[in-house]
Design a protein around this motif. Structure first.
Motif, mmCIF file in Angstrom:
data_model
loop_
_atom_site.group_PDB
_atom_site.id
_atom_site.type_symbol
_atom_site.label_atom_id
_atom_site.label_comp_id
_atom_site.label_asym_id
_atom_site.label_seq_id
_atom_site.Cartn_x
_atom_site.Cartn_y
_atom_site.Cartn_z
ATOM 1 N N UNK A 196 10.768 39.436 20.951
ATOM 2 C CA UNK A 196 11.048 38.184 20.271
ATOM 3 C C UNK A 196 11.721 38.546 18.949
ATOM 4 N N UNK A 197 13.009 38.285 18.861
ATOM 5 C CA UNK A 197 13.796 38.721 17.702
ATOM 6 C C UNK A 197 13.603 37.752 16.547
ATOM 7 N N UNK A 198 13.307 38.328 15.391
ATOM 8 C CA UNK A 198 13.076 37.537 14.185
ATOM 9 C C UNK A 198 14.333 37.369 13.356
ATOM 10 N N UNK A 199 14.139 37.205 12.066
ATOM 11 C CA UNK A 199 15.261 36.909 11.179
ATOM 12 C C UNK A 199 15.626 38.087 10.284
ATOM 13 N N UNK A 200 15.185 39.279 10.649
ATOM 14 C CA UNK A 200 15.542 40.447 9.852
ATOM 15 C C UNK A 200 17.045 40.694 9.898
ATOM 16 N N UNK A 201 17.486 41.567 9.028
ATOM 17 C CA UNK A 201 18.893 41.952 8.987
ATOM 18 C C UNK A 201 19.314 42.519 10.350
ATOM 19 N N UNK A 202 20.458 42.079 10.831
ATOM 20 C CA UNK A 202 20.941 42.497 12.146
ATOM 21 C C UNK A 202 21.076 44.011 12.264
ATOM 22 N N UNK A 203 21.649 44.635 11.263
ATOM 23 C CA UNK A 203 21.814 46.095 11.315
ATOM 24 C C UNK A 203 20.469 46.808 11.379
ATOM 25 N N UNK A 204 19.467 46.288 10.667
ATOM 26 C CA UNK A 204 18.128 46.881 10.720
ATOM 27 C C UNK A 204 17.527 46.742 12.115
ATOM 28 N N UNK A 205 17.697 45.563 12.718
ATOM 29 C CA UNK A 205 17.169 45.347 14.068
ATOM 30 C C UNK A 205 17.821 46.286 15.075
ATOM 31 N N UNK A 206 19.126 46.411 14.995
ATOM 32 C CA UNK A 206 19.853 47.292 15.916
ATOM 33 C C UNK A 206 19.402 48.735 15.725
ATOM 34 N N UNK A 207 19.271 49.170 14.485
ATOM 35 C CA UNK A 207 18.833 50.541 14.211
ATOM 36 C C UNK A 207 17.414 50.771 14.727
ATOM 37 N N UNK A 208 16.529 49.811 14.542
ATOM 38 C CA UNK A 208 15.156 49.948 15.026
ATOM 39 C C UNK A 208 15.108 50.031 16.549
ATOM 40 N N UNK A 209 15.884 49.173 17.207
ATOM 41 C CA UNK A 209 15.919 49.207 18.671
ATOM 42 C C UNK A 209 16.515 50.520 19.178
#
Length: 67
Positions: free
Chosen positions: A42-55
């Motif tokens: 469930x994707x939240x509202x964090x920074x897109x680049x941070x989400x991509x890096x975490x994934x």
């Protein structure tokens, strides 16, 4: 179908069997194509680049463990 918890403003993940499809039996989940290893994100509202890096980091870790 009700689910226990689908998320909030932060990104969360967990097995579909214990989140979005917790009400289904194993047989029902398998009939729906939901394997025991399926992860629901469930994707939240964090920074897109941070989400991509975490994934990417998580996928890299899984690849390392699976080899």
């Amino acid at each position: 179908m009700p689910a226990i918890y689908l998320g909030a403003v932060e990104t969360i993940y967990g097995p579909a069997r214990t989140t979005s499809h917790v009400e289904n039996t194993l047989e029902e989940r398998l009939a729906l194509g939901i394997s025991e290893g399926l992860v629901r994100i469930s994707v939240g509202i964090e920074d897109t680049d941070d989400l991509i890096a975490d994934l990417q980091q998580a996928f890299d870790r899984v690849r390392t463990v699976m080899v």
